[in-house]
Design an enzyme around this catalytic site. Sequence first.
Site, PDB file in Angstrom:
ATOM      1  N   GLY A   1       4.228   1.654 -11.120  1.00  0.00           N
ATOM      2  CA  GLY A   1       3.460   2.844 -11.292  1.00  0.00           C
ATOM      3  C   GLY A   1       3.541   3.558 -12.600  1.00  0.00           C
ATOM      4  O   GLY A   1       2.984   4.488 -12.838  1.00  0.00           O
TER       5      GLY A   1
ATOM      6  N   GLU B   1      11.188  -6.736  -9.115  1.00  0.00           N
ATOM      7  CA  GLU B   1      10.302  -5.336  -9.467  1.00  0.00           C
ATOM      8  C   GLU B   1      11.086  -4.745 -10.341  1.00  0.00           C
ATOM      9  O   GLU B   1      11.943  -3.859  -9.917  1.00  0.00           O
ATOM     10  CB  GLU B   1       9.820  -4.703  -8.296  1.00  0.00           C
ATOM     11  CG  GLU B   1       8.845  -5.467  -7.324  1.00  0.00           C
ATOM     12  CD  GLU B   1       8.066  -4.421  -6.625  1.00  0.00           C
ATOM     13  OE1 GLU B   1       6.787  -4.620  -6.605  1.00  0.00           O
ATOM     14  OE2 GLU B   1       8.698  -3.456  -5.814  1.00  0.00           O
TER      15      GLU B   1
ATOM     16  N   SER C   1       3.345  -2.668 -11.979  1.00  0.00           N
ATOM     17  CA  SER C   1       1.815  -2.554 -12.739  1.00  0.00           C
ATOM     18  C   SER C   1       1.359  -3.747 -12.854  1.00  0.00           C
ATOM     19  O   SER C   1       0.637  -3.878 -13.853  1.00  0.00           O
ATOM     20  CB  SER C   1       2.311  -2.129 -14.170  1.00  0.00           C
ATOM     21  OG  SER C   1       2.901  -0.640 -13.904  1.00  0.00           O
TER      22      SER C   1
ATOM     23  N   TRP D   1       0.574  -1.258  -0.100  1.00  0.00           N
ATOM     24  CA  TRP D   1       0.144  -0.055  -0.130  1.00  0.00           C
ATOM     25  C   TRP D   1       0.775   1.305   0.296  1.00  0.00           C
ATOM     26  O   TRP D   1       0.378   2.395  -0.010  1.00  0.00           O
ATOM     27  CB  TRP D   1      -0.909   0.045   1.250  1.00  0.00           C
ATOM     28  CG  TRP D   1      -2.075  -0.750   0.845  1.00  0.00           C
ATOM     29  CD1 TRP D   1      -2.429  -1.761  -0.175  1.00  0.00           C
ATOM     30  CD2 TRP D   1      -3.495  -1.027   2.028  1.00  0.00           C
ATOM     31  NE1 TRP D   1      -3.604  -2.236   0.103  1.00  0.00           N
ATOM     32  CE2 TRP D   1      -4.166  -1.966   1.388  1.00  0.00           C
ATOM     33  CE3 TRP D   1      -3.698  -0.669   3.289  1.00  0.00           C
ATOM     34  CZ2 TRP D   1      -5.520  -2.555   1.863  1.00  0.00           C
ATOM     35  CZ3 TRP D   1      -4.719  -1.095   4.041  1.00  0.00           C
ATOM     36  CH2 TRP D   1      -5.464  -1.958   3.247  1.00  0.00           C
ATOM     37  N   LYS D   2       2.149   1.149   0.313  1.00  0.00           N
ATOM     38  CA  LYS D   2       3.104   2.274   0.212  1.00  0.00           C
ATOM     39  C   LYS D   2       2.632   3.157   1.003  1.00  0.00           C
ATOM     40  O   LYS D   2       1.935   2.833   2.144  1.00  0.00           O
ATOM     41  CB  LYS D   2       3.211   2.881  -1.253  1.00  0.00           C
ATOM     42  CG  LYS D   2       3.520   1.830  -2.098  1.00  0.00           C
ATOM     43  CD  LYS D   2       4.214   2.211  -3.512  1.00  0.00           C
ATOM     44  CE  LYS D   2       4.347   1.081  -4.429  1.00  0.00           C
ATOM     45  NZ  LYS D   2       4.912   1.361  -5.564  1.00  0.00           N
TER      46      LYS D   2
ATOM     47  N   GLU E   1      11.998   2.347  -3.996  1.00  0.00           N
ATOM     48  CA  GLU E   1      11.610   3.444  -3.738  1.00  0.00           C
ATOM     49  C   GLU E   1      12.402   3.977  -2.523  1.00  0.00           C
ATOM     50  O   GLU E   1      12.975   4.778  -2.162  1.00  0.00           O
ATOM     51  CB  GLU E   1      10.277   3.723  -3.264  1.00  0.00           C
ATOM     52  CG  GLU E   1       9.376   3.777  -4.638  1.00  0.00           C
ATOM     53  CD  GLU E   1       7.808   3.333  -4.358  1.00  0.00           C
ATOM     54  OE1 GLU E   1       7.362   3.027  -3.400  1.00  0.00           O
ATOM     55  OE2 GLU E   1       7.374   2.838  -5.572  1.00  0.00           O
TER      56      GLU E   1
HETATM   57  P1  13P Z   1       2.667  -0.846  -8.982  1.00  0.00           P
HETATM   58  O1  13P Z   1       1.799  -1.989  -8.963  1.00  0.00           O
HETATM   59  O2  13P Z   1       1.652   0.393  -8.537  1.00  0.00           O
HETATM   60  O3  13P Z   1       3.172  -0.625 -10.146  1.00  0.00           O
HETATM   61  O4  13P Z   1       3.579  -0.670  -7.630  1.00  0.00           O
HETATM   62  C1  13P Z   1       4.448  -2.064  -7.756  1.00  0.00           C
HETATM   63  C2  13P Z   1       5.398  -1.871  -6.416  1.00  0.00           C
HETATM   64  O5  13P Z   1       6.311  -1.229  -6.343  1.00  0.00           O
HETATM   65  C3  13P Z   1       4.842  -2.889  -5.499  1.00  0.00           C
HETATM   66  O6  13P Z   1       5.619  -2.902  -4.520  1.00  0.00           O
END
Ligand code: 13P
Length: 253
Positions: free
Chosen positions: A173, A167, A213, A10-11, A97
């Site tokens: 994103g 990833e 994504s 969920w960041k 990130e």
């Molecule tokens: P998205 O699915 O929004 O691209 O993010 C992937 C992610 O960073 C999961 O840790």
Amino acid sequence: MRKTIIAGNWKMNKTATETRDTLKELKELVDGVKDVEVVIGAPFTSLETAVKTVEGSIIKIAAQNIYPKESGAYTGEISPVMLKSIGVEYVILGHSERREYFKETDEFINEKVKSALKNGLRPILCIGESLEERETNKTDEVNSRQLEKGLAGITPEEAKNIVIAYEPIWAIGTGKTATPEMAESTHKEIRKVLAKLFGESVANEMTVQYGGSMNAKNAKELLEMDNIDGGLVGGASLEASTFIEVIKAGVKR
Ligand code: 13P
């Protein structure tokens, strides 16, 4: 056979109230779902609520970071002991990130992996290359380095408790997903590195997720690949009604 794990990251999203509402909905939706482990990585301020809300369901809760000490003078930080004590089971570590914005190194991430394991949390170790690295054919080299350094000093027995999330940074994103074939070929290379580090049988037991994504539309074709054992889902995990579709794609693999 490897366990399929569909995890939502969920960041920095959702207050405690929003967490409770979304997880109440998800809890109902996963009722009866089998053969897949579901994990939600919620922000620190939502973790206690999250653990309580999912009680009695198959959903497990992850933190998105730890500081690799059990306690002490580290103002503003959260220890694995604190998380374990409230019922958190997983922790997402090494996310791109955090590597980029908070300058986390492979060595620091390795300390966190060890500290998580020592305190009974299962690490989800994220690795992956940038667009420039992919375009200059450095994908396998980058992933190998991140795995070798991030997992330095880990025994094969401990490795069984670790989940790897591949990833590719350019897919996070952005709406750009690796094609299933592209992701599968990278996952195969990742498993080779894991076999070198921990032996083939342990490598074959380890869950390697894809992230970047992933959504309700593309999850099925990605998860059908032999070496893609689950997903780490950002945006598409925020709404229960969307995330359940990704979870269901994992059930059928
Ligand atoms: P998205 O699915 O929004 O691209 O993010 C992937 C992610 O960073 C999961 O840790």
